[in-house]
Design an enzyme around this catalytic site. Structure first.
Site, short mmCIF file in Angstrom:
data_model
loop_
_atom_site.label_atom_id
_atom_site.label_comp_id
_atom_site.label_asym_id
_atom_site.label_seq_id
_atom_site.Cartn_x
_atom_site.Cartn_y
_atom_site.Cartn_z
N PRO A 158 0.71 -1.14 -0.08
CA PRO A 158 0.16 -0.29 -0.59
C PRO A 158 0.82 1.10 -0.11
CG PRO A 158 -0.71 -1.16 1.51
CD PRO A 158 0.16 -2.06 1.51
N GLU A 159 0.91 2.01 -1.32
CA GLU A 159 1.58 3.19 -0.78
C GLU A 159 0.53 4.03 -1.65
OE1 GLU A 159 5.32 3.92 -2.60
OE2 GLU A 159 6.10 1.46 -2.53
N ARG B 263 12.32 -2.83 6.28
CA ARG B 263 12.81 -3.04 4.53
C ARG B 263 13.73 -3.34 3.25
NH1 ARG B 263 7.71 1.25 3.58
NH2 ARG B 263 7.39 2.30 5.65
N LYS C 109 -1.20 7.88 2.56
CA LYS C 109 -1.31 6.79 3.23
C LYS C 109 -2.41 6.45 3.85
CE LYS C 109 2.87 5.70 2.37
NZ LYS C 109 4.20 4.73 2.72
#
Length: 267
Positions: A2-3, A250, A51
């Protein structure tokens, strides 16, 4: 992942299903909202901000949610069994006589007064897909900390809202530098072009689920993200990636042939 573009599409999906209709079901399965019941209220709109998702209902209330890494909203015909995951992962159900929205694995779900929305989104920088988009302000904020690595600066939603790990990697590639290059060391003109590219890419991808950052019509949709050990579509050099130290880390990707600057390795 989700970006900003994914959240924009999710907001449009939820708005289409819920806005202008009276809620006949409301089930918020988080402790701080467990006693809240929005049934009987009309949903006014569902708006994305970076977001974040803001579901506004009559009576001056807003349901704020954030997808982070794993969250998702799914919409079904009312009465249709949800299929987005096991029931214990459901955090929210908002339904009317026609459609039902189900929120899975939502790490952030809170009910607040609409007039207090700034408490959850007021700190954000210009929204890449919002009416407040201001590229000059985004560049100004990014330049405040010139020593900060480019990738880290791009991910900071206080600078500009909507970039996640995919766009971070792709933007660094398109700028020709690694994500670890200090922002202040970008060549003249690159910060402005980088911010303009970010806006262009999110705008281009907000209406399609298969995100693409490459301009060629070939099979490769992304330049480096998720392509460790595979040849760079531009120069053929194997793309490198950093393995996560734990599940919350990440992963970074870059092409040693196309991108200049520091890396975590010393080879």
């Amino acid at each position: 992942m989700p970006e900003g573009d994914t959240v924009w599409r999710t907001a449009r999906l939820l708005d289409s299903a819920l806005a202008g209709r009276v809620l006949t079901r409301c089930d918020l399965r988080v402790p701080r909202c467990a006693t809240a019941d929005l049934a009987g209220r009309t949903v006014l709109d569902v708006t994305p901000h970076g977001k974040h998702l803001l579901t506004r209902v009559e009576g001056g209330l807003t349901l704020h949610s954030h997808l982070r890494m794993e969250g998702a909203w799914r919409v079904y015909a009312t009465g249709e069994p949800p299929r987005g995951g096991p029931s214990h992962q459901i955090r929210a159900i908002l339904g009317n006589t026609e459609r039902t929205a189900v929120g899975y694995r939502l790490p952030v779900l809170e009910l607040l007064r609409t007039v207090d929305e700034a408490e959850v989104v007021g700190h954000l920088g210009p929204d890449l897909l919002g009416p407040d988009w201001d590229p000059r302000e985004a560049v100004r904020r990014l330049r405040v900390a010139p020593e900060r690595p480019l990738g880290e600066a791009l991910l900071d939603q206080r600078n500009l809202a909507g970039i996640g790990n995919v766009y971070k990697a792709e933007l660094a590639f398109l700028a020709g530098v690694t994500p670890w290059l200090p922002f202040g060391e970008l060549p003249p003109g690159v910060p402005e072009r980088l911010v303009a590219t970010a806006h262009r890419l999110l705008e281009a991808n907000k209406d399609r689920p298969d995100r693409r950052t490459t301009t060629a019509a070939g099979r490769e949709r992304l330049h480096v993200y998720g392509r460790a050990h595979r040849p760079c579509p531009r120069c053929g050099t194997p793309v490198r990636g950093t393995g996560p130290r734990d599940v919350s880390d990440r992963v970074d990707y870059w092409c040693p042939g196309c991108q200049k600057g520091p890396t975590p390795f010393h080879d």
